[in-house]
Design a protein around this motif. Structure first.
Motif, PDB file in Angstrom:
ATOM      1  N   ALA A 227       0.836  -1.201   0.000  1.00  0.00           N
ATOM      2  CA  ALA A 227       0.000   0.000   0.000  1.00  0.00           C
ATOM      3  C   ALA A 227       0.872   1.253   0.000  1.00  0.00           C
ATOM      4  CB  ALA A 227      -0.932  -0.008   1.208  1.00  0.00           C
ATOM      5  N   ALA A 228       1.958   1.232   0.760  1.00  0.00           N
ATOM      6  CA  ALA A 228       2.840   2.400   0.826  1.00  0.00           C
ATOM      7  C   ALA A 228       3.498   2.683  -0.522  1.00  0.00           C
ATOM      8  CB  ALA A 228       3.898   2.188   1.904  1.00  0.00           C
ATOM      9  N   LEU A 229       3.919   1.638  -1.226  1.00  0.00           N
ATOM     10  CA  LEU A 229       4.522   1.848  -2.544  1.00  0.00           C
ATOM     11  C   LEU A 229       3.531   2.501  -3.509  1.00  0.00           C
ATOM     12  CD1 LEU A 229       6.459  -1.525  -2.920  1.00  0.00           C
ATOM     13  CD2 LEU A 229       7.507   0.747  -2.767  1.00  0.00           C
ATOM     14  N   HIS A 230       2.307   2.021  -3.511  1.00  0.00           N
ATOM     15  CA  HIS A 230       1.305   2.591  -4.420  1.00  0.00           C
ATOM     16  C   HIS A 230       0.876   3.980  -3.973  1.00  0.00           C
ATOM     17  CE1 HIS A 230       0.470  -0.680  -7.326  1.00  0.00           C
ATOM     18  NE2 HIS A 230       1.071  -1.401  -6.391  1.00  0.00           N
ATOM     19  N   ALA A 231       0.795   4.207  -2.675  1.00  0.00           N
ATOM     20  CA  ALA A 231       0.481   5.546  -2.186  1.00  0.00           C
ATOM     21  C   ALA A 231       1.582   6.526  -2.566  1.00  0.00           C
ATOM     22  CB  ALA A 231       0.298   5.513  -0.669  1.00  0.00           C
ATOM     23  N   ALA A 232       2.837   6.096  -2.418  1.00  0.00           N
ATOM     24  CA  ALA A 232       3.959   6.976  -2.756  1.00  0.00           C
ATOM     25  C   ALA A 232       3.973   7.319  -4.239  1.00  0.00           C
ATOM     26  CB  ALA A 232       5.269   6.307  -2.353  1.00  0.00           C
ATOM     27  N   GLU A 233       3.668   6.347  -5.080  1.00  0.00           N
ATOM     28  CA  GLU A 233       3.633   6.606  -6.511  1.00  0.00           C
ATOM     29  C   GLU A 233       2.582   7.663  -6.840  1.00  0.00           C
ATOM     30  OE1 GLU A 233       3.778   3.971 -10.573  1.00  0.00           O
ATOM     31  OE2 GLU A 233       2.479   3.260  -8.964  1.00  0.00           O
ATOM     32  N   ARG A 234       1.416   7.579  -6.190  1.00  0.00           N
ATOM     33  CA  ARG A 234       0.346   8.540  -6.439  1.00  0.00           C
ATOM     34  C   ARG A 234       0.725   9.928  -5.919  1.00  0.00           C
ATOM     35  NH1 ARG A 234      -2.862   8.983 -10.151  1.00  0.00           N
ATOM     36  NH2 ARG A 234      -1.789  10.982 -10.189  1.00  0.00           N
ATOM     37  N   VAL A 235       1.297   9.982  -4.711  1.00  0.00           N
ATOM     38  CA  VAL A 235       1.704  11.266  -4.147  1.00  0.00           C
ATOM     39  C   VAL A 235       2.785  11.907  -5.011  1.00  0.00           C
ATOM     40  CG1 VAL A 235       2.833  12.383  -2.183  1.00  0.00           C
ATOM     41  CG2 VAL A 235       1.045  10.686  -1.781  1.00  0.00           C
ATOM     42  N   ALA A 236       3.751  11.109  -5.453  1.00  0.00           N
ATOM     43  CA  ALA A 236       4.829  11.655  -6.285  1.00  0.00           C
ATOM     44  C   ALA A 236       4.284  12.244  -7.578  1.00  0.00           C
ATOM     45  CB  ALA A 236       5.856  10.568  -6.587  1.00  0.00           C
ATOM     46  N   ALA A 237       3.333  11.556  -8.194  1.00  0.00           N
ATOM     47  CA  ALA A 237       2.742  12.063  -9.429  1.00  0.00           C
ATOM     48  C   ALA A 237       2.004  13.368  -9.186  1.00  0.00           C
ATOM     49  CB  ALA A 237       1.791  11.021 -10.018  1.00  0.00           C
ATOM     50  N   ASP A 238       1.274  13.441  -8.076  1.00  0.00           N
ATOM     51  CA  ASP A 238       0.486  14.640  -7.807  1.00  0.00           C
ATOM     52  C   ASP A 238       1.345  15.817  -7.379  1.00  0.00           C
ATOM     53  OD1 ASP A 238      -1.775  13.328  -8.532  1.00  0.00           O
ATOM     54  OD2 ASP A 238      -2.568  13.045  -6.526  1.00  0.00           O
ATOM     55  N   VAL A 239       2.436  15.546  -6.676  1.00  0.00           N
ATOM     56  CA  VAL A 239       3.354  16.637  -6.344  1.00  0.00           C
ATOM     57  C   VAL A 239       3.937  17.220  -7.630  1.00  0.00           C
ATOM     58  CG1 VAL A 239       5.596  17.192  -5.316  1.00  0.00           C
ATOM     59  CG2 VAL A 239       3.926  15.852  -4.030  1.00  0.00           C
ATOM     60  N   GLY A 240       4.296  16.348  -8.562  1.00  0.00           N
ATOM     61  CA  GLY A 240       4.812  16.829  -9.841  1.00  0.00           C
ATOM     62  C   GLY A 240       3.774  17.585 -10.640  1.00  0.00           C
ATOM     63  N   ASP A 241       2.535  17.091 -10.648  1.00  0.00           N
ATOM     64  CA  ASP A 241       1.483  17.732 -11.429  1.00  0.00           C
ATOM     65  C   ASP A 241       1.059  19.070 -10.843  1.00  0.00           C
ATOM     66  OD1 ASP A 241       1.501  15.582 -13.109  1.00  0.00           O
ATOM     67  OD2 ASP A 241      -0.268  14.616 -12.240  1.00  0.00           O
ATOM     68  N   SER A 242       1.133  19.191  -9.509  1.00  0.00           N
ATOM     69  CA  SER A 242       0.615  20.401  -8.866  1.00  0.00           C
ATOM     70  C   SER A 242       1.526  21.602  -9.047  1.00  0.00           C
ATOM     71  CB  SER A 242       0.412  20.143  -7.361  1.00  0.00           C
ATOM     72  OG  SER A 242       1.666  20.023  -6.703  1.00  0.00           O
ATOM     73  N   GLY A 243       2.817  21.322  -9.275  1.00  0.00           N
ATOM     74  CA  GLY A 243       3.760  22.432  -9.381  1.00  0.00           C
ATOM     75  C   GLY A 243       4.025  23.104  -8.059  1.00  0.00           C
TER      76      GLY A 243
END
Length: 425
Positions: free
Chosen positions: A100-116
């Motif tokens: 769960a942590a690996l998949h959560a981290a992948e989602r957070v990383a993508a959103d941090v990048g997308d949010s600017g």
């Protein structure tokens, strides 16, 4: 901005794939620390990290860290759990929290990048070494070494029942590293409850607010080896008979303490989980028995009273059987109270996701307990069917796992963006 949920299908595919590593015929797993089966799960973790271009570190006690840098030089919020299991254990305990942590981290990383936007902290996923303690005692080893509560060199010298040391076992599977440990700003873990409260009450998420007091007794019963047929009963010094009485004492000590509210709930639990006999021959009276007793309660005073009573009763057994019994205290863990702000964060996240939530205590130990000593820590539970754990029948539903994944993702997002930062200062 709040982060979106990870793909449930991708997560479930990975979860059920990892459950094939060390799979047993009864739908459990046998993936003890630093075994070939544990190596399979570790290799899978390393592959997940490499596929996404994250940094992988392995420290001197075998902890694995997948690191995602948002802010150069900033410390990391770690999320994770452990991939090792008990012998003939369940496939959910620990592994759910890592995957769960690996998949959560992948989602957070993508959103941090997308949010600017600019995060406050970096994010890491951890697979702690030897949380279970089934092969190497004590349990919760990797996170306790990380937190400075256990000495790394001492733990590397610990040996299993076959005489293999932690260092030798890690070297054998290629996971005794020498990478620097990341600086941390916080920790979050999600886990199956291993109890019946959430299932009984129909609650989706438990926000852990405290842990039980725990202590173990290392008991060595020393008798005299002799012939089972030729030795008169009066001349025997049978370590196994005396040890059997010790086991019953440990079991029965719980009956001396009752809940004052009349609920009938356990106020102390006890067990003997490890029991080895020497020479373990069918025609030899046992000369030595080693066992480990485990006492746990929400009250340190009750554990101390139970421990003191056992010491006195064990001494009486030694005298009765004219043998020696040595008792040593070890692995004593104080009650840990998790930050109130972390409990409130879980409650807020659950409300935002439309999930029911309640505060809950943990009777079992987790990597979150030593981590809570050094950084603000969040611990969450999802329901366990029948409250069963540490066996092949252990089970949590896909729906509950996915709900918990969503909650962990939101918690990680909030912590990376500064939630609980004041508790860290």
């Amino acid at each position: 901005m709040t982060t979106a949920a990870p793909s449930a299908d991708d997560f479930l595919t990975d979860f059920h794939h990892v459950a094939t590593f060390g799979a047993t015929a009864a739908n459990g797993v046998d993936r003890q620390a630093a075994t070939a089966e544990d190596k399979l799960s570790r290799d899978w973790f390393a592959g997940f990290v490499a596929d996404r271009g994250w940094e992988l570190r392995v420290d001197g006690i075998g902890n694995m860290f997948a690191l995602i840098e948002f802010v150069p030089g900033a410390p990391y919020v770690l999320i994770g759990s452990h991939l090792d299991s008990q012998p003939l254990g369940g496939r959910f305990d620990g592994a759910y929290g890592v995957i769960a942590a690996l998949h959560a981290a992948e989602r957070v990383a993508a959103d941090v990048g997308d949010s600017g936007g600019r995060a406050t902290f970096n994010l890491g996923v951890v697979n702690w070494f030897n949380e279970e303690g089934g092969r190497f005692a004590p349990s919760i080893m990797g996170s306790s070494v990380f937190a400075g509560l256990m000495d790394e060199n001492e733990m590397l010298r610990v040996r299993d029942l076959d005489g293999v040391s932690v260092a030798e076992a890690l070297d054998a599977i290629g996971y005794r590293g020498d990478d620097p440990r990341p600086a941390v700003a916080g920790y979050a873990e999600i886990h199956i409850e291993q109890g019946r409260i959430l299932e009984r009450e129909g609650i989706d998420i438990g926000a852990v607010d405290s842990s039980w007091y725990t202590q173990k007794l290392d008991v060595e019963v020393i008798g005299e080896q002799s012939h089972t047929g030729a030795t008169a009963m009066a001349d025997r010094h049978d370590a196994l008979v005396a040890a059997s009485k010790v086991v019953l004492l440990v079991h029965d000590v719980t009956t001396k303490f009752v809940a004052q509210d009349g609920s009938g709930d356990d106020v102390i639990v006890s067990s003997v989980g490890r029991f080895t006999v020497e020479p373990n021959s069918p025609i030899v009276v046992a000369r030595r028995v080693h066992l480990v007793a485990d006492l746990r309660s929400a009250s340190p005073e009750i554990v101390q009273a139970a421990r003191d009573g056992l010491i006195a009763d064990i001494a009486a057994i030694a005298k009765e059987h004219d043998i020696a019994i040595e008792v040593r205290d070890f692995d004593v863990r104080d009650i840990q109270r998790f930050p109130h702000t972390g409990v409130e964060l879980v409650e807020k996240v659950a409300a935002d996701l439309g999930l029911s939530v309640r505060p809950i205590r943990t009777m079992a130990g987790h990597d979150s307990v030593p981590m809570n000593r050094i950084v603000p820590t969040v611990m969450m539970f999802i329901p366990s069917v029948d409250g069963v754990s540490h066996c092949e029948r252990e089970f949590s539903t896909d729906d509950d796992m996915v709900s918990g994944l969503g909650a962990l993702t939101r918690v990680a997002w909030e912590m990376v963006h500064g939630a609980l930062a004041e508790d860290a200062s």
